[in-house]
Structure formats: structure tokens, C-alpha cells
Scaffold this motif. Sequence first.
Motif, PDB file in Angstrom:
ATOM      1  N   GLY A  72      49.801  10.215  27.501  1.00 32.93           N
ATOM      2  CA  GLY A  72      49.637   9.847  28.903  1.00 32.93           C
ATOM      3  C   GLY A  72      51.002   9.705  29.531  1.00 32.93           C
ATOM      4  N   SER A  73      51.025   9.501  30.833  1.00 30.52           N
ATOM      5  CA  SER A  73      52.311   9.396  31.534  1.00 30.52           C
ATOM      6  C   SER A  73      53.164   8.278  30.961  1.00 30.52           C
ATOM      7  N   SER A  74      52.542   7.176  30.562  1.00 33.44           N
ATOM      8  CA  SER A  74      53.322   6.053  30.029  1.00 33.44           C
ATOM      9  C   SER A  74      53.615   6.202  28.550  1.00 33.44           C
ATOM     10  N   ILE A 108      37.631   8.673  38.413  1.00 36.48           N
ATOM     11  CA  ILE A 108      38.279   7.927  39.502  1.00 36.48           C
ATOM     12  C   ILE A 108      39.319   7.003  38.868  1.00 36.48           C
ATOM     13  N   LYS A 109      40.557   7.128  39.316  1.00 38.61           N
ATOM     14  CA  LYS A 109      41.581   6.248  38.747  1.00 38.61           C
ATOM     15  C   LYS A 109      41.674   5.010  39.639  1.00 38.61           C
ATOM     16  N   CYS A 110      40.715   4.089  39.438  1.00 35.07           N
ATOM     17  CA  CYS A 110      40.685   2.868  40.244  1.00 35.07           C
ATOM     18  C   CYS A 110      40.917   1.653  39.352  1.00 35.07           C
ATOM     19  N   ALA A 131      35.859  10.060  23.434  1.00 33.16           N
ATOM     20  CA  ALA A 131      36.278  10.179  24.837  1.00 33.16           C
ATOM     21  C   ALA A 131      37.803  10.103  24.920  1.00 33.16           C
ATOM     22  N   GLU A 132      38.361   8.890  24.974  1.00 32.85           N
ATOM     23  CA  GLU A 132      39.810   8.753  25.178  1.00 32.85           C
ATOM     24  C   GLU A 132      40.267   7.366  24.765  1.00 32.85           C
ATOM     25  N   GLY A 133      41.568   7.109  24.895  1.00 33.00           N
ATOM     26  CA  GLY A 133      42.110   5.774  24.675  1.00 33.00           C
ATOM     27  C   GLY A 133      41.923   4.940  25.934  1.00 33.00           C
ATOM     28  N   PRO A 134      42.332   3.662  25.899  1.00 32.09           N
ATOM     29  CA  PRO A 134      42.147   2.803  27.073  1.00 32.09           C
ATOM     30  C   PRO A 134      43.051   3.198  28.242  1.00 32.09           C
ATOM     31  N   GLY A 135      44.204   3.827  27.935  1.00 34.29           N
ATOM     32  CA  GLY A 135      45.101   4.272  29.010  1.00 34.29           C
ATOM     33  C   GLY A 135      45.745   5.579  28.629  1.00 34.29           C
ATOM     34  N   SER A 136      45.022   6.408  27.917  1.00 32.75           N
ATOM     35  CA  SER A 136      45.610   7.617  27.353  1.00 32.75           C
ATOM     36  C   SER A 136      44.521   8.605  26.947  1.00 32.75           C
ATOM     37  N   CYS A 137      44.937   9.845  26.685  1.00 35.04           N
ATOM     38  CA  CYS A 137      43.998  10.868  26.234  1.00 35.04           C
ATOM     39  C   CYS A 137      44.119  11.076  24.736  1.00 35.04           C
ATOM     40  N   ASN A 161      38.212   0.269  36.926  1.00 32.29           N
ATOM     41  CA  ASN A 161      37.906   0.989  35.677  1.00 32.29           C
ATOM     42  C   ASN A 161      38.683   0.433  34.487  1.00 32.29           C
ATOM     43  N   TYR A 162      39.802  -0.216  34.772  1.00 34.67           N
ATOM     44  CA  TYR A 162      40.639  -0.708  33.673  1.00 34.67           C
ATOM     45  C   TYR A 162      40.072  -1.953  33.008  1.00 34.67           C
ATOM     46  N   ILE A 163      39.006  -2.519  33.569  1.00 37.30           N
ATOM     47  CA  ILE A 163      38.353  -3.625  32.865  1.00 37.30           C
ATOM     48  C   ILE A 163      37.617  -3.065  31.637  1.00 37.30           C
ATOM     49  N   GLU A 177      47.232  14.903  44.355  1.00 36.00           N
ATOM     50  CA  GLU A 177      45.894  15.506  44.497  1.00 36.00           C
ATOM     51  C   GLU A 177      44.849  14.616  43.817  1.00 36.00           C
ATOM     52  N   ARG A 178      45.197  14.073  42.649  1.00 32.48           N
ATOM     53  CA  ARG A 178      44.243  13.173  41.968  1.00 32.48           C
ATOM     54  C   ARG A 178      44.047  11.886  42.773  1.00 32.48           C
ATOM     55  N   LEU A 179      45.124  11.372  43.367  1.00 31.39           N
ATOM     56  CA  LEU A 179      45.016  10.150  44.179  1.00 31.39           C
ATOM     57  C   LEU A 179      44.064  10.387  45.361  1.00 31.39           C
ATOM     58  N   ARG A 231      31.587   1.224  24.777  1.00 29.17           N
ATOM     59  CA  ARG A 231      31.575   2.628  25.179  1.00 29.17           C
ATOM     60  C   ARG A 231      32.416   2.837  26.427  1.00 29.17           C
ATOM     61  N   ARG A 232      32.999   4.053  26.550  1.00 37.33           N
ATOM     62  CA  ARG A 232      33.722   4.409  27.764  1.00 37.33           C
ATOM     63  C   ARG A 232      32.716   4.473  28.906  1.00 37.33           C
ATOM     64  N   ILE A 233      33.145   4.014  30.089  1.00 35.88           N
ATOM     65  CA  ILE A 233      32.327   4.174  31.284  1.00 35.88           C
ATOM     66  C   ILE A 233      31.985   5.652  31.467  1.00 35.88           C
ATOM     67  N   VAL A 247      36.260  11.228  30.443  1.00 36.98           N
ATOM     68  CA  VAL A 247      37.715  11.010  30.380  1.00 36.98           C
ATOM     69  C   VAL A 247      38.310  11.113  31.784  1.00 36.98           C
ATOM     70  N   LEU A 248      39.504  10.549  31.922  1.00 34.43           N
ATOM     71  CA  LEU A 248      40.263  10.734  33.161  1.00 34.43           C
ATOM     72  C   LEU A 248      40.797  12.167  33.193  1.00 34.43           C
ATOM     73  N   GLU A 249      40.888  12.738  34.390  1.00 32.80           N
ATOM     74  CA  GLU A 249      41.494  14.077  34.517  1.00 32.80           C
ATOM     75  C   GLU A 249      43.011  13.894  34.445  1.00 32.80           C
ATOM     76  N   SER A 250      43.475  13.766  33.230  1.00 29.93           N
ATOM     77  CA  SER A 250      44.859  13.364  32.975  1.00 29.93           C
ATOM     78  C   SER A 250      45.852  14.502  33.237  1.00 29.93           C
ATOM     79  N   ILE A 251      46.975  14.130  33.836  1.00 36.36           N
ATOM     80  CA  ILE A 251      48.037  15.111  34.112  1.00 36.36           C
ATOM     81  C   ILE A 251      48.740  15.477  32.782  1.00 36.36           C
ATOM     82  N   THR A 252      48.915  14.493  31.919  1.00 34.12           N
ATOM     83  CA  THR A 252      49.573  14.769  30.633  1.00 34.12           C
ATOM     84  C   THR A 252      48.703  15.688  29.774  1.00 34.12           C
ATOM     85  N   ARG A 253      47.394  15.448  29.815  1.00 35.27           N
ATOM     86  CA  ARG A 253      46.453  16.303  29.075  1.00 35.27           C
ATOM     87  C   ARG A 253      46.639  17.756  29.501  1.00 35.27           C
TER      88      ARG A 253
END
Length: 309
Positions: free
Chosen positions: A258-260, A159-161, A193-199, A164-166, A62-64, A148-150, A217-223
Motif C-alpha cells: 500500500g502507499s504507506s 469507498i475510501k471513507c 480479501a486484503e489487509g486492514p490498510g493494504s492489499c 470503513n476503517y472501523i 480520481e479515486r477521491l 469479515r471484510r465489509i 478490496v479497495l481499488e488500490s493505487i499500489t496494487r
Amino acid sequence: MKYDVVNRRIWFKGEILNVNDAKVNVLAPTSQFGLNVFEGIPCYWNDDEKQLYAFRLDEHYERLIRSAKLIQFDLKYTKEDFKKALIDVVKANEYDENLSVRQTLFVDGFGSWGSEGPVEMFVAPIPRGRTSAEYNKKGLNCCITSWRRISDENLSPRIKCGANYINSRVGQREALRNGYDTCIFLNEVGKVAEGPGSCFFMVKGNTVITPRLTDSVLESITRDTIIKLATEELRLKFEERTIDRTEVYMADEAFLCGSSMEVTPIFTVDRYQIGTGEQGEVTKKIHMKYLECVQGRLESRKNWITPVY
Ligand code: PMP
């Protein structure tokens, strides 16, 4: 047959190929501009049941689909197509270990950053060898990054694109340069806000606290998973609210998730010790419950797991 990692099978544009044969041209908008949206889907091997469980597939897909819609991709795949591709490629590799499955929709062809297509997909199971400093540690020494976080006003973190990871990268590189494991971002108004790849979560007394979904923040599944486990399974008090920087320094416990990275305690932030400077009791309880859940051992959450075999 089982393949070694360098020859693993990947689902690529509808075929299952050796990863070395899955090629994208250098001019494709995904290569040039990071024009892709993706998911990292955790799959856990349950050795008692000899089963691999994919975690919260529906929510990941759904997020994808939301990411693809927001970035205006011309999407030809359905949730069922996503699921079948993941199952087919994991089976093709005969994996019986924990995985992170990278499922990516990307703009192929010879267009530009404005192109809507052609949108293609790859699905790459990645055995969970941890890749970055952020994921390798038992506990983290973090800094608040000066970047700052975008924000939703320029490049939505919702958007998990790839592009954004730059933003994640600049914060992470600053942290590593200065001798930290990773960073915590503040948002455009200076709140956590959040970590670079985590909540980010913190604990004060018995209350578990995390920023709101509108705090950049990303709408994280782990969150979402942790909120439900903390409130419904562990009966902890929970607040979703804006967090000040100094509250982080004064927290009893804090963790990134986060998932990882699953649930990884934060030991220090900007060299301020958090609580005892070790994994706290509440963090530990949440981590244990999380592992029980993703491995398919929590009866009440079986609806979150999909058996692959
Ligand atoms: N925030 C960011 C910036 C991330 O990259 C991730 C990892 N996908 C997360 C949070 C955690 O999200 P999830 O729980 O869905 O893996």
C-alpha cells in the motif's frame, strides 16, 4: 521557514494554518460518524535531483472523486484544486523528506450522517514516521482475522471513507491482542480479501497472484502499480483471481502492499511459515522496482510522478 512536526502547516478550508489552529467542531458529521473520504498520497524525496515527487496524483484524485460521488458529497473542488492545495502546503512546510499527504474531504457543520454538506477539505503532509505495528516491520506475522471484510452489499470497501476503517480496526485489534503484527481479511464468501490498510499478493512459482477488485478490496493505487511493474517491467506471470485461505498457507511468497507500507513481506500466516519465512526473491524484485519507480528513477514511468518543487 521549516516547521517542526507539532507546528507544521496544514491546508484547511482554503487557508494555510498552523495544524493546531485547524479545528473542526465536535458535532460535525465527520467527527461523529466518520463522514469523510480521503487519500494518503506518497511523496518521495529524490536527493540526487533535490526534488520531491508526488506519486500517481491523477489516480489518487480520481479515486477521491469516485469516493465522494459514491457517498454523495456535494463536491465543490476540482482535480486542479486538489493538486494546487497539495503543492502549496508542501511548499509552505519546505519539506525535503518522504511524506504521506493526507488529503481529506469532510462533512463539516451541524448536520447528521445523512448530510451532503457543507463539504470542506484539509491537506496535511505527514513526514513518514511509521505509526502502527503494521508499518513498522521488515516482515509480518499475520493471522486470518475472524472478522469479515465489509462488502459491496453493506459498506463498499471501494469507498475510501473514514468509517470503513472501523472494520480495519477490529481486525487489526484482534491481531495485536493475539500477538500478531496484523491481519488478512476474508470476504463475505470466505475468500481472501486484503489487509486492514493494504492489499494482499502471493507468489506461487513465478506467478504473482492477487484477489480481484470484486473480492471486497479497495481499488488500490499500489496494487495497480505492482501489477503493471510485475507484468510490463519484470515480465512476471500474473493472475487476478479469487484466492482460498489454504492457498495462502501454501504460497511460496506473500506480501502486503500500500502507499504507506510499500511492499512488506509476510513471514507467517496463522503461524504457518510462508516459503522460507523470509523475504522471497520475487517480492524483493518487486519492492526494488517499486522504490525505483516512486523515487522518479524509472524512465518508463516518469508519467506517474509529479514534481512538487
Ligand atoms: N486496502 C486498504 C483497506 C487500505 O486502507 C489501503 C491503503 N489506502 C490499501 C488497500 C492500499 O491502497 P493504496 O495502494 O491506494 O494506498
